[in-house]
Design a protein around this motif. Sequence first.
Motif, PDB file in Angstrom:
ATOM      1  N   LYS A 186     -44.668  97.728   8.643  1.00 28.72           N
ATOM      2  CA  LYS A 186     -43.486  97.695   7.781  1.00 28.72           C
ATOM      3  C   LYS A 186     -42.699  98.986   7.940  1.00 28.72           C
ATOM      4  CE  LYS A 186     -45.264  94.544   4.360  1.00 28.72           C
ATOM      5  NZ  LYS A 186     -45.266  94.207   2.948  1.00 28.72           N
ATOM      6  N   PHE A 187     -41.376  98.826   7.982  1.00 29.33           N
ATOM      7  CA  PHE A 187     -40.517  99.992   8.128  1.00 29.33           C
ATOM      8  C   PHE A 187     -40.438 100.750   6.805  1.00 29.33           C
ATOM      9  CE2 PHE A 187     -38.637  97.158  11.445  1.00 29.33           C
ATOM     10  CZ  PHE A 187     -39.032  97.919  12.517  1.00 29.33           C
ATOM     11  N   SER A 188     -40.521 102.086   6.914  1.00 27.37           N
ATOM     12  CA  SER A 188     -40.531 102.934   5.733  1.00 27.37           C
ATOM     13  C   SER A 188     -39.925 104.286   6.107  1.00 27.37           C
ATOM     14  CB  SER A 188     -41.981 103.101   5.242  1.00 27.37           C
ATOM     15  OG  SER A 188     -42.046 103.996   4.167  1.00 27.37           O
ATOM     16  N   ASP A 189     -39.982 105.234   5.171  1.00 32.62           N
ATOM     17  CA  ASP A 189     -39.469 106.570   5.458  1.00 32.62           C
ATOM     18  C   ASP A 189     -40.590 107.524   5.894  1.00 32.62           C
ATOM     19  OD1 ASP A 189     -40.681 106.573   3.007  1.00 32.62           O
ATOM     20  OD2 ASP A 189     -39.151 107.769   2.004  1.00 32.62           O
ATOM     21  N   HIS A 190     -41.837 107.023   5.954  1.00 34.08           N
ATOM     22  CA  HIS A 190     -42.973 107.831   6.398  1.00 34.08           C
ATOM     23  C   HIS A 190     -44.035 106.920   7.039  1.00 34.08           C
ATOM     24  CE1 HIS A 190     -44.289 106.382   2.458  1.00 34.08           C
ATOM     25  NE2 HIS A 190     -45.535 106.624   2.838  1.00 34.08           N
ATOM     26  N   ASN A 191     -44.972 107.547   7.740  1.00 35.18           N
ATOM     27  CA  ASN A 191     -46.075 106.801   8.361  1.00 35.18           C
ATOM     28  C   ASN A 191     -47.282 106.825   7.432  1.00 35.18           C
ATOM     29  OD1 ASN A 191     -44.660 106.278  10.731  1.00 35.18           O
ATOM     30  ND2 ASN A 191     -45.331 108.182  11.673  1.00 35.18           N
TER      31      ASN A 191
END
Length: 180
Positions: A90-95
């Motif tokens: 899922k795309f996010s602002d962090h891993n």
Amino acid sequence: MNELRQYEIPVFGLENKRYEYDFESGDAFFAALEQDLIEKGNIQTHLVLDKSETMIRLDFQISGTVEQTCDRSLDLYDEPIQIERLMLLKFSDHNEELTDEIELIERNTHSVNVARYIFEFLATSLPMKKLHPRFREEDEQDEDTESEGKLIYRSDPDEEPTDEPPVDPRWAALRKLNDN
């Protein structure tokens, strides 16, 4: 490390649609991962990548054989592998790894290396008890007899076990008084 470059999938410029990839993994793949669990094998992986606005869905179909050492005889044998697993990125602002099947990746991630996923799926699918195929039938018969209860040791073969616990002689003397 060049061996693992072929497992690199560029995801930054991909359109939102379905893609299919096929990978052949041999001894060089396992050596490049620098691990001791699997040293040799021949694995075919069919990967279906489905990219959308919010995530990447990876459907793995892995088949082949890996060389294992028998726990009982120390003989080498080929363990057959047949795995179907799903991984969601899922795309996010962090891993971040949320669960075994769901990971968050940054939106600007340029590529995803699927070699780690393939190896993790292989490692978790291997049996805990590694038995050469010639011992498996014997082991399965042992498991069948255990369900009925298997006597391992008995101290006196002539004496039949009783359900009553032994009586302390002092209590026996007191019971005689009570019975009178």
